[in-house]
Design an enzyme around this catalytic site. Structure first.
Site, PDB file in Angstrom:
ATOM      1  N   GLU A  25       0.835  -1.195   0.000  1.00 50.75           N
ATOM      2  CA  GLU A  25       0.000   0.000   0.000  1.00 50.75           C
ATOM      3  C   GLU A  25       0.873   1.249   0.000  1.00 50.75           C
ATOM      4  O   GLU A  25       1.966   1.259   0.537  1.00 50.75           O
ATOM      5  CB  GLU A  25      -0.927   0.012   1.220  1.00 50.75           C
ATOM      6  CG  GLU A  25      -2.025  -1.013   1.142  1.00 50.75           C
ATOM      7  CD  GLU A  25      -3.106  -0.820   2.203  1.00 50.75           C
ATOM      8  OE1 GLU A  25      -3.080   0.198   2.921  1.00 50.75           O
ATOM      9  OE2 GLU A  25      -3.972  -1.694   2.292  1.00 50.75           O
ATOM     10  N   ASP A  84      -9.346   1.802   8.337  1.00 53.73           N
ATOM     11  CA  ASP A  84      -9.434   3.051   7.581  1.00 53.73           C
ATOM     12  C   ASP A  84     -10.411   4.012   8.243  1.00 53.73           C
ATOM     13  O   ASP A  84     -10.117   5.200   8.413  1.00 53.73           O
ATOM     14  CB  ASP A  84      -9.900   2.792   6.137  1.00 53.73           C
ATOM     15  CG  ASP A  84      -8.919   1.993   5.313  1.00 53.73           C
ATOM     16  OD1 ASP A  84      -7.716   1.991   5.633  1.00 53.73           O
ATOM     17  OD2 ASP A  84      -9.368   1.366   4.331  1.00 53.73           O
TER      18      ASP A  84
END
Length: 123
Positions: A25, A84
């Site tokens: 990521e 998140d």
């Protein structure tokens, strides 16, 4: 400051960095000027893997232009995970998730509660 759009060059940088980082990521801090996201700030000490990217927010300089975060998902799913959502709730007004294959149509923006929002792409 209300964020309403993202500069195309900033979006290209985000897409390119996400693609280059794959399968790990990519993560950064969004910076805006007059409601337009114009830059991405990369924090020292950011850790990135195939499962996550961990930014050391304490490394962020005091910056009134910081407006949120951006990170990539190495899958085609741009939906925010629980982790998140926890980050979104702690910092920033707008958050972008870029999903594989990291094209101009494979990203989504969210508010601090994880609700989808629309950002215009400007020149």
């Amino acid at each position: 400051m209300k964020i309403h759009s993202i500069n195309r060059e900033a979006l290209k940088l985000i897409l390119g960095a996400s693609k280059t980082s794959h399968p790990n990521e990519f993560a950064g801090i969004l910076r805006a000027d007059k409601g337009v996201i114009t830059e991405v700030l990369l924090l020292p000490g950011t850790f990135s893997s195939e499962q996550s990217a961990i930014m050391r927010l304490h490394m962020m300089p005091i910056d009134s232009t910081a407006c949120g975060t951006v990170h990539s998902h190495p899958t085609p799913n741009p939906e925010p995970s629980q982790a998140d959502l926890e980050l979104f709730n702690k910092f920033g007004e707008v958050h972008i998730i870029v999903a594989s294959p990291y094209k101009e149509e494979s990203w989504c923006a969210y508010d601090h509660q994880g609700r989808g929002i629309e950002l215009k792409v400007t020149e």
